[in-house]
Design an enzyme around this catalytic site. Structure first.
Site, PDB file in Angstrom:
ATOM      1  N   SER A 134      -2.672   3.490  10.242  1.00  0.00           N
ATOM      2  CA  SER A 134      -3.831   2.219  10.389  1.00  0.00           C
ATOM      3  C   SER A 134      -2.816   1.045  11.707  1.00  0.00           C
ATOM      4  O   SER A 134      -1.820   0.704  10.735  1.00  0.00           O
ATOM      5  CB  SER A 134      -4.402   1.843  10.277  1.00  0.00           C
ATOM      6  OG  SER A 134      -4.724   1.337   9.091  1.00  0.00           O
ATOM      7  N   LYS A 136       0.897  -3.954   6.834  1.00  0.00           N
ATOM      8  CA  LYS A 136       1.684  -3.892   5.828  1.00  0.00           C
ATOM      9  C   LYS A 136       3.732  -3.412   5.988  1.00  0.00           C
ATOM     10  O   LYS A 136       4.282  -3.997   4.644  1.00  0.00           O
ATOM     11  CB  LYS A 136       1.512  -3.249   4.301  1.00  0.00           C
ATOM     12  CG  LYS A 136      -0.467  -3.422   4.391  1.00  0.00           C
ATOM     13  CD  LYS A 136      -0.239  -4.261   2.483  1.00  0.00           C
ATOM     14  CE  LYS A 136      -1.632  -5.229   3.097  1.00  0.00           C
ATOM     15  NZ  LYS A 136      -1.214  -5.291   1.559  1.00  0.00           N
ATOM     16  N   TYR A 183      -3.915  -1.814  10.240  1.00  0.00           N
ATOM     17  CA  TYR A 183      -3.905  -2.193   9.171  1.00  0.00           C
ATOM     18  C   TYR A 183      -2.768  -2.328   8.059  1.00  0.00           C
ATOM     19  O   TYR A 183      -1.736  -2.699   7.320  1.00  0.00           O
ATOM     20  CB  TYR A 183      -5.157  -2.153   7.687  1.00  0.00           C
ATOM     21  CG  TYR A 183      -4.832  -2.031   6.555  1.00  0.00           C
ATOM     22  CD1 TYR A 183      -5.126  -3.693   5.209  1.00  0.00           C
ATOM     23  CD2 TYR A 183      -5.121  -1.450   5.638  1.00  0.00           C
ATOM     24  CE1 TYR A 183      -3.897  -3.679   4.070  1.00  0.00           C
ATOM     25  CE2 TYR A 183      -4.528  -1.074   4.497  1.00  0.00           C
ATOM     26  CZ  TYR A 183      -4.046  -2.198   3.624  1.00  0.00           C
ATOM     27  OH  TYR A 183      -3.269  -2.526   2.683  1.00  0.00           O
ATOM     28  N   HIS A 184      -2.574  -0.769   8.186  1.00  0.00           N
ATOM     29  CA  HIS A 184      -0.792   0.037   7.041  1.00  0.00           C
ATOM     30  C   HIS A 184      -0.018  -0.240   8.170  1.00  0.00           C
ATOM     31  O   HIS A 184       0.793  -0.976   7.260  1.00  0.00           O
ATOM     32  CB  HIS A 184      -1.238   1.523   7.060  1.00  0.00           C
ATOM     33  CG  HIS A 184      -2.058   1.844   6.104  1.00  0.00           C
ATOM     34  ND1 HIS A 184      -3.976   2.201   6.550  1.00  0.00           N
ATOM     35  CD2 HIS A 184      -2.618   1.455   4.446  1.00  0.00           C
ATOM     36  CE1 HIS A 184      -4.434   2.726   5.647  1.00  0.00           C
ATOM     37  NE2 HIS A 184      -3.649   2.373   4.638  1.00  0.00           N
ATOM     38  N   THR A 218       0.890  -1.825  -0.084  1.00  0.00           N
ATOM     39  CA  THR A 218       0.005  -0.135   0.174  1.00  0.00           C
ATOM     40  C   THR A 218       0.290   1.674  -0.123  1.00  0.00           C
ATOM     41  O   THR A 218       2.333   1.260   0.644  1.00  0.00           O
ATOM     42  CB  THR A 218      -0.664   0.181   1.031  1.00  0.00           C
ATOM     43  OG1 THR A 218      -1.523   1.139   1.085  1.00  0.00           O
ATOM     44  CG2 THR A 218      -0.494  -0.256   2.625  1.00  0.00           C
TER      45      THR A 218
HETATM   46  N1  USQ Z   1     -12.515   9.668   3.457  1.00  0.00           N
HETATM   47  C1  USQ Z   1     -13.047  10.619   3.326  1.00  0.00           C
HETATM   48  N2  USQ Z   1     -14.861   9.828   3.506  1.00  0.00           N
HETATM   49  C2  USQ Z   1     -15.519   8.696   3.369  1.00  0.00           C
HETATM   50  C3  USQ Z   1     -14.847   7.993   3.129  1.00  0.00           C
HETATM   51  C4  USQ Z   1     -13.172   8.644   3.136  1.00  0.00           C
HETATM   52  O1  USQ Z   1     -12.902  11.579   3.609  1.00  0.00           O
HETATM   53  O2  USQ Z   1     -16.255   8.757   3.244  1.00  0.00           O
HETATM   54  C5  USQ Z   1     -11.168   9.814   3.784  1.00  0.00           C
HETATM   55  C6  USQ Z   1     -10.397   8.762   4.643  1.00  0.00           C
HETATM   56  O3  USQ Z   1     -10.506   9.620   5.795  1.00  0.00           O
HETATM   57  C7  USQ Z   1      -9.216   9.318   4.229  1.00  0.00           C
HETATM   58  C8  USQ Z   1      -9.098   9.446   2.655  1.00  0.00           C
HETATM   59  O4  USQ Z   1     -10.108   9.470   2.323  1.00  0.00           O
HETATM   60  O5  USQ Z   1      -7.974  10.499   4.989  1.00  0.00           O
HETATM   61  C9  USQ Z   1      -9.102   7.711   1.934  1.00  0.00           C
HETATM   62  O6  USQ Z   1      -9.629   7.011   2.864  1.00  0.00           O
HETATM   63  P1  USQ Z   1      -9.770   5.774   2.226  1.00  0.00           P
HETATM   64  O7  USQ Z   1     -10.550   4.479   3.103  1.00  0.00           O
HETATM   65  O8  USQ Z   1     -10.730   5.966   0.687  1.00  0.00           O
HETATM   66  O9  USQ Z   1      -8.307   4.308   2.194  1.00  0.00           O
HETATM   67  P2  USQ Z   1      -7.206   4.294   3.173  1.00  0.00           P
HETATM   68  O10 USQ Z   1      -8.442   3.786   4.170  1.00  0.00           O
HETATM   69  O11 USQ Z   1      -6.132   4.623   2.480  1.00  0.00           O
HETATM   70  O12 USQ Z   1      -7.515   1.904   2.574  1.00  0.00           O
HETATM   71  C10 USQ Z   1      -7.830   2.046   1.068  1.00  0.00           C
HETATM   72  C11 USQ Z   1      -8.053   0.603   0.824  1.00  0.00           C
HETATM   73  C12 USQ Z   1      -6.496   0.453   0.923  1.00  0.00           C
HETATM   74  C13 USQ Z   1      -5.704   0.531   0.681  1.00  0.00           C
HETATM   75  C14 USQ Z   1      -5.386   2.323   1.369  1.00  0.00           C
HETATM   76  C15 USQ Z   1      -4.475   2.786  -0.111  1.00  0.00           C
HETATM   77  O13 USQ Z   1      -8.894  -0.189   1.671  1.00  0.00           O
HETATM   78  O14 USQ Z   1      -6.715  -1.644   1.272  1.00  0.00           O
HETATM   79  O15 USQ Z   1      -4.255   0.219   0.974  1.00  0.00           O
HETATM   80  O16 USQ Z   1      -6.660   2.764   0.631  1.00  0.00           O
HETATM   81  S1  USQ Z   1      -3.946   3.896   0.765  1.00  0.00           S
HETATM   82  O17 USQ Z   1      -4.852   4.880   0.716  1.00  0.00           O
HETATM   83  O18 USQ Z   1      -2.958   4.987  -0.780  1.00  0.00           O
HETATM   84  O19 USQ Z   1      -2.695   3.852   1.460  1.00  0.00           O
END
Ligand code: USQ
Length: 406
Positions: free
Chosen positions: A187, A193, A189-190, A145
């Site tokens: 998190s 990784k 989860y992160h 990730t």
């Molecule tokens: N967010 C909002 N509103 C929402 C959902 C999320 O503002 O309704 C914000 C979160 O607070 C965060 C961002 O959007 O700041 C990203 O959240 P996300 O749920 O889209 O992504 P994340 O939790 O980081 O995890 C997802 C995948 C994970 C992957 C990661 C890639 O579930 O498996 O590893 O994206 S990355 O984000 O580049 O690390």
């Protein structure tokens, strides 16, 4: 190639299995079907109706004449089963998706934290351990990730995995080294990784395993060329507060007239990639394995970066949706810059799918088609990162909107 796809029943695993089978590879899915159990635990379901893995593979065979094999194995718990399977099949390559991948799910409770660490770290370690024990020289491609790098603004581009550093020696000279970019997980989860990265570094150096780690951004979209071929090959699509990711959630919210759920100021900048590009990248990575004895190959698997509020505003303009500015359930930087290097996949021929209105409306259409399957009460994100944040969470963004409108 004979390819084992661990976690091949999941959101990226399934379209990857189809893509690689279509390209002529012999595909074997190993999966414990945990995502389906977690849906049951959470009381949610994929927006798109999904058939069983056996039914999906039967339809693929009927459509294409190609077989995708399936074996029910829990990598984290069934070490002997995994080892026996690898000994019998000796795949040329292994793609490893078999981890709990939602940050909010990993932060739900102490039980969910334990589950995520035990599942993810043991699955990865069992696999590496078995490969060494069996002298299996398969190329291991792991889905990592972008989140391993963290989201602090440093004013420099994020390199592909390794950071050149100068270290002052005791003689006052500066020696240079390349180290893994400092881990900064946001998190549990992160964090798993990040731990995976250390396991890979050790096993590549100690045992000469050939490993590629893909630091993927947030995936958007749902269809790939192969999932479109038959209604029963459709991919899963998560919209709930734990597994739904930000852009896909906004698109679904727009489709059902739910206010777009921006956490905090929406100043979080994140990396994105379309699901079709994600499966192409995996194929490209499989074609270019590192040599035995070399360090872990790391790619940044993303194609563009966006600020969450810019995405919300774009979708609001496109669809007429309202935006709900909500207290952030996560502990994360309110605003951050993000510049990411991704030249390695571009050099291998990746031609990125851009986030455009056309593609976004296509997903709104998918969402509208299956809107009858959505439980609106499962849309809010309610997993709090700390005990202090928990009481601040808004469990009913729609109620708030109605109150402020009256
Ligand atoms: N967010 C909002 N509103 C929402 C959902 C999320 O503002 O309704 C914000 C979160 O607070 C965060 C961002 O959007 O700041 C990203 O959240 P996300 O749920 O889209 O992504 P994340 O939790 O980081 O995890 C997802 C995948 C994970 C992957 C990661 C890639 O579930 O498996 O590893 O994206 S990355 O984000 O580049 O690390």
């Amino acid at each position: 190639m004979k390819i084992a796809i661990l976690g091949g029943d999941g959101f990226v695993g399934w379209p990857t299995a189809l893509h690689l089978s279509d390209a002529g590879h012999d595909i074997h899915i190993l999966d414990n079907l945990s995502r389906r159990w977690i849906d049951t635990e959470l009381g949610v379901q994929s927006l798109t109706p999904m058939d069983s893995i056996q039914e999906r593979t039967r339809i693929w065979h009927a459509e294409t004449g190609r077989r995708i094999h399936f074996k029910l194995i829990d990598l984290a718990r069934d070490y002997e089963l995994l080892k026996n399977w690898l000994a019998e099949h000796r795949p040329d390559a292994i793609v490893h998706f078999a981890e709990q991948r939602a940050a909010p799910y990993s932060m739900k409770s102490d039980r969910h934290k334990n589950y995520t660490v035990n599942n993810n770290v043991n699955a990865t370690h069992n696999l590496l351990n078995a490969m060494v024990e069996l002298d299996l020289d398969a190329h291991l491609v792991h889905l990592g990730t972008m989140g391993v790098y963290g989201y602090s603004t440093v004013g420099a581009a994020i390199p592909e995995g390794y950071l050149p550093v100068g270290i002052e020696t005791m003689d006052g000279e500066t020696v240079s080294q390349e180290i893994l970019y400092p881990s900064n997980p946001g998190s549990i989860y992160h964090m798993t990784k990040c731990l995976d990265q250390l396991l890979f570094q050790f096993y590549a150096r100690n045992d000469g395993l050939r490993i590629t780690d893909l630091h993927q951004g947030i995936v958007w979209g749902t269809h790939t060329e192969q999932t479109r071929r038959h209604p029963q090959l459709i991919n899963r699509f998560d919209y709930d507060g734990d597994y739904g990711t930000v852009l896909n959630r906004f698109l679904i919210q727009a489709a059902i007239g739910y206010p777009l759920t921006v956490h905090g100021t929406g100043g979080q900048t994140r990396a994105f990639i379309h699901i079709q590009d994600s499966v192409r990248c995996i194929e490209l990575a499989l074609k270019t394995p590192p040599a035995r004895g070399s360090r872990v190959e790391i790619f940044n698997q993303m194609t563009e970066t966006h600020r969450v509020r810019d995405l919300a505003e774009m979708i609001a303009r496109m669809t007429g949706s309202e935006i709900a500015w909500l207290p952030n359930p996560r502990k994360e930087a309110a605003e951050n810059e993000l510049v990411v290097r991704n030249e390695k996949f571009l050099a291998l021929g990746l031609d990125p799918i851009r986030l455009e209105d056309g593609l976004l409306s296509e997903i709104v259409d998918v969402a509208k088609k299956f809107a009858y399957r959505i439980d609106r009460s499962r849309v809010p994100a309610v997993s709090a990162w700390t005990k202090e944040i928990a009481p601040l969470i808004n469990h009913d963004p729609e109620g708030k909107r109605l109150k402020s409108a009256s």
